[in-house]
Scaffold this active site. Structure first.
Site, PDB file in Angstrom:
ATOM      1  N   GLU B  60      77.553  -0.526  29.284  1.00 31.07           N
ATOM      2  CA  GLU B  60      78.972  -0.460  29.640  1.00 31.07           C
ATOM      3  C   GLU B  60      79.669  -1.805  29.525  1.00 31.07           C
ATOM      4  O   GLU B  60      80.762  -1.927  28.995  1.00 31.07           O
ATOM      5  CB  GLU B  60      79.146   0.108  31.055  1.00 31.07           C
ATOM      6  CG  GLU B  60      79.096   1.629  31.127  1.00 31.07           C
ATOM      7  CD  GLU B  60      77.706   2.210  30.940  1.00 31.07           C
ATOM      8  OE1 GLU B  60      76.721   1.444  31.001  1.00 31.07           O
ATOM      9  OE2 GLU B  60      77.589   3.422  30.727  1.00 31.07           O
ATOM     10  N   HIS B 129      77.616  10.303  40.575  1.00 34.88           N
ATOM     11  CA  HIS B 129      78.546  10.879  39.597  1.00 34.88           C
ATOM     12  C   HIS B 129      79.742  11.538  40.278  1.00 34.88           C
ATOM     13  O   HIS B 129      80.323  12.465  39.746  1.00 34.88           O
ATOM     14  CB  HIS B 129      77.841  11.920  38.708  1.00 34.88           C
ATOM     15  CG  HIS B 129      76.688  11.377  37.945  1.00 34.88           C
ATOM     16  ND1 HIS B 129      75.465  11.111  38.513  1.00 34.88           N
ATOM     17  CD2 HIS B 129      76.572  11.021  36.629  1.00 34.88           C
ATOM     18  CE1 HIS B 129      74.632  10.644  37.597  1.00 34.88           C
ATOM     19  NE2 HIS B 129      75.291  10.574  36.441  1.00 34.88           N
TER      20      HIS B 129
END
Lengths: 410, 325
Positions: B60, B129
């Protein structure tokens, strides 16, 4: 739903009231407008009407008649048929009734007690939402006397609007609507402002007293002329007091800081000059108010003084008679007192004491002549008025007393 | 009017802008042939190929920095994080570089970058998540924070984002991705900083964020039967925040509740409450209410999760409590 019946606030400065007598009994059905009980406050007795419909329930721990309790104390409930007592009332049942706190004890801050707060919606400083305060200002509703319907007893918008609608629907049972205050001017104060009501009332006021001797010969002459014109001169002292009320009222117009009142922690130089007069009764001193003294004629003023005195002596003064004073005049002349320190009646900031009028030998133009003489005592709250302005006010009053006709023809 | 899902509408917006602006490219894990974990790029690879739909490894910070650099030199990157939780691995780039470049260059460099990802507690996604994290971005100067709740807003706001010269954080609640709604044909641009009053009412103002807008509308229907009239406001963008619309509503109702699935401390509710106390103190008839998700990481267990987030019943009760204040 259950409605609380509480000790109402009948006047702006009322903090406690004495429950005199229930006019309805436990279990009676009550309609709006029925007289529920009588209350004595500021030495006046008033009937309190029900605002809601229901069955009166006076809990066992309700203060018995004759008890002085704080404004907002729950005295009873109006329940619907079959409805149980609200839970906080049951919780509170084991506690002793709340009786009025003596002023010395009240200096201590109230301990936070959420259960007690729920049982006693309106504490000395009534809580009100910002919006309700704004709406009250817009509608001119004096919210201090309302009972809040918020969870913690807070006055919310609907309470203010309901009071306003009630007042419009029924002019006779109008809740107190406040007069517009634009004409009053705010005196900026760098002083710590007092907490509303109880605390400030009993806080030591930095009071200062000025005394001044004054020649009352002309005043006596006017009094005699009035006495003759009115037929039978009644009481000499009364007539002189009437003249002094009038003259002081005129002087207050010129010295508005002396005519100041505390309001919401601020000092307002009131536009209206409403003079409270001290009257001694068996039950103690009361201070009924004569409104708008400067534009009241001497005759009307004398009438009002004798009417209020009669009502005071009979114990028939109504709360409205006792409200709105901006200055106090106390008269101890008939007791042979020359000078004294009159009491300032909060939220006012000054009081004038009238001594006895005596004949004295005075030197005038090199001659010894007999003249009437008296002493005026001005006590003032030094947080509001400084010594200089207070002295100038007293000097004005003395000037008016020495040449009263110049002022009384106005 | 035609009905579309939230995801399809947002993708239509992206496709329209990509067709107009060759500088737009998408970077992320699975955005290429796979079409994105949440179908964000389905079909676009066939049109534009790997040059403009670039799959990445799980790195990321690396591809966020790469996109920041690309934006500095004139491209218009879209960073697709799938789950915004993974953006946490790129926070150093985003906060220290992406949000700062325009200030540090005195505006000579622009930062036209779109950072998108799914948010929210939905479908037993568990502690890693289910994040919302919009307060993180609201807190940092430079970011635009966009949280659409309807398909039409998803399209209109992503198109506005793709024309912005500031970094935009575009957050899509997982519970809304498959919801359908009308989307007008043709050009559709929704401005930033303009809240939507999704239901008009007079008794109480409820500001809700993301999926909570739908839950609040359900609660408002229940409350209507009880005679309570709720005004429901969807801010749509949290930065800039349309305080004016909320303030005007509070002026009308006097009461404000903020419903937010995210954790309460330092959240959107705290920010709105403070702004309204500043700007509309004299309009408030009660303390400002906040209803938030439980202050704990999100569990996997559906039954545990259900007890942690506001629903129509708990929202309706919060409104009743506020009216009793």
């Amino acid at each position: 739903m259950a409605f609380e019946v509480v000790m109402p606030r009948l006047g702006w400065t009322m903090e406690t009231g004495t429950l005199i007598e229930w006019q309805k009994r436990d279990g009676d059905s009550v309609e709006p407008g029925d007289v529920l009980f009588t209350v004595e406050s500021d030495k006046a007795v008033q009937e309190i009407e029900a605002l809601e419909r229901g069955i009166l329930h006076v809990p066992p721990d309700s203060p018995p008649p004759g008890t002085e309790v704080e404004v907002g104390t729950v005295l009873a409930y109006l329940l619907q048929p079959g409805e149980p007592l609200p839970r906080q009332a049951q919780d509170a049942a084991s506690r002793p009734p709340k009786v009025a706190v003596v002023p010395e004890a009240s200096a201590e801050a109230p301990k936070p007690d959420t259960a007690a707060a729920a049982a006693m919606p309106s504490r000395p400083t009534t809580a009100i939402s910002p919006r309700a305060r704004r709406v009250a200002r817009e509608l001119g509703v004096a919210w201090e006397s309302l009972t809040g319907s918020g969870r913690t007893g807070r006055i919310v918008e609907r309470d203010v609007r309901r009071a306003f609608e009630l007042a419009r629907a029924d002019e006779t049972s109008r809740p107190p609507l406040r007069e517009p205050e634009e004409r009053d001017s705010l005196i900026p104060s760098s002083l710590p402002t007092p907490q509303f009501t109880r605390k400030a009332t009993h806080e030591p006021v930095p009071a200062v007293t000025l005394t001044a001797g004054v020649d009352a010969t002309e005043l006596m002459r006017i009094r005699d002329q009035f006495g003759e014109a009115m037929g039978s001169p009644t009481s000499i002292r009364l007539a002189c007091r009437d003249l002094l009320i009038k003259l002081s009222g005129l002087a207050l117009q010129e010295h508005r800081t002396v005519n100041s009142v505390w309001q919401d922690g601020r000092i307002l130089a009131a536009h209206d000059v409403n003079i409270a007069i001290e009257i001694g009764t068996k039950a103690g001193v009361v201070t009924p108010v004569i409104r708008d003294v400067p534009s009241t004629s001497i005759l009307s003023l004398a009438d009002q003084v004798s009417e209020l005195t009669a009502k005071a002596l009979l114990g028939q003064l109504e709360p409205a008679d006792l409200q709105g004073g901006t200055f106090t005049i106390a008269d101890l002349g008939e007791y042979g007192v020359d000078a004294f320190t009159p009491i300032i009646h909060w939220p006012q900031s000054a009081a004038l004491g009238l001594g006895r009028i005596t004949e004295k030998a005075v030197v005038r133009n090199g001659q010894i002549v007999p003249r009437y003489h008296m002493v005026l005592s001005l006590t003032f709250d030094h947080r509001v008025v400084d010594g200089g302005p207070a002295a100038r006010f007293l000097d004005s009053v003395c000037g008016y007393v020495e040449k009263p006709s110049l002022w009384l023809v106005r | 009017m035609r009905e579309m899902t939230f995801t399809d509408a947002a993708r239509e917006g992206l496709a329209e802008e990509m067709a107009q602006n060759p500088g737009i490219f998408v970077m992320g894990e699975g955005v290429g042939t796979r079409g994105g974990n949440f179908n964000t790029t389905v079909g676009l690879y066939d049109l534009y190929g790997p040059k403009r739909l670039r799959d990445t490894p799980i790195c990321e910070r690396g591809f966020t920095g790469l996109c920041t650099g690309a934006a500095m030199v004139g491209a218009r990157p879209v960073v697709d994080f799938m789950f915004i939780d993974f953006e946490l691995d790129a926070i150093g780039e985003l906060f220290n570089q992406t949000s700062r470049i325009q200030y540090m260059s005195s505006g000579r460099l622009q930062m036209p970058i779109l950072v998108r990802g799914s948010i929210g507690i939905f479908g037993s996604a568990g502690p890693h998540h289910s994040g919302n994290y919009y307060p993180l971005f609201m807190h940092v100067p430079g970011f635009r924070v966009v949280v659409p709740t309807t398909p039409a807003d998803a399209k209109g706001l992503i198109k506005t984002a793709l024309r912005s010269t500031d970094p935009v954080i575009f957050l899509e609640h997982k519970g809304l991705l498959f919801s359908k709604g009308p989307v007008p044909e043709g050009e559709l641009l929704v401005p930033f900083g303009k809240a939507s009053i999704t239901r008009e009412g007079t008794d109480v103002t409820v500001v809700a964020v993301a999926l909570m807008v739908q839950k609040t509308l359900e609660a408002a229907k229940q409350l209507e039967q009880e005679g309570v009239s709720c005004e429901v406001i969807d801010p749509r963008t949290l930065a800039p925040l349309d305080v004016d619309t909320i303030r005007d509503s509070v002026h009308k109702t006097g009461r404000l509740l903020i419903v937010d699935e995210d954790w309460g401390p330092c959240g959107i509710g705290a920010e709105i409450a403070a702004r309204i106390v500043d700007e509309a103190f004299d309009d408030l008839d009660a303390p400002i209410g906040r209803l938030n998700g439980a202050f704990a990481p999100t569990p996997y267990s559906p039954s545990l999760t259900a007890g942690m987030v506001p629903n129509a019943q708990t929202i309706a009760q919060a409104v009743r409590d506020l009216l009793a204040e």
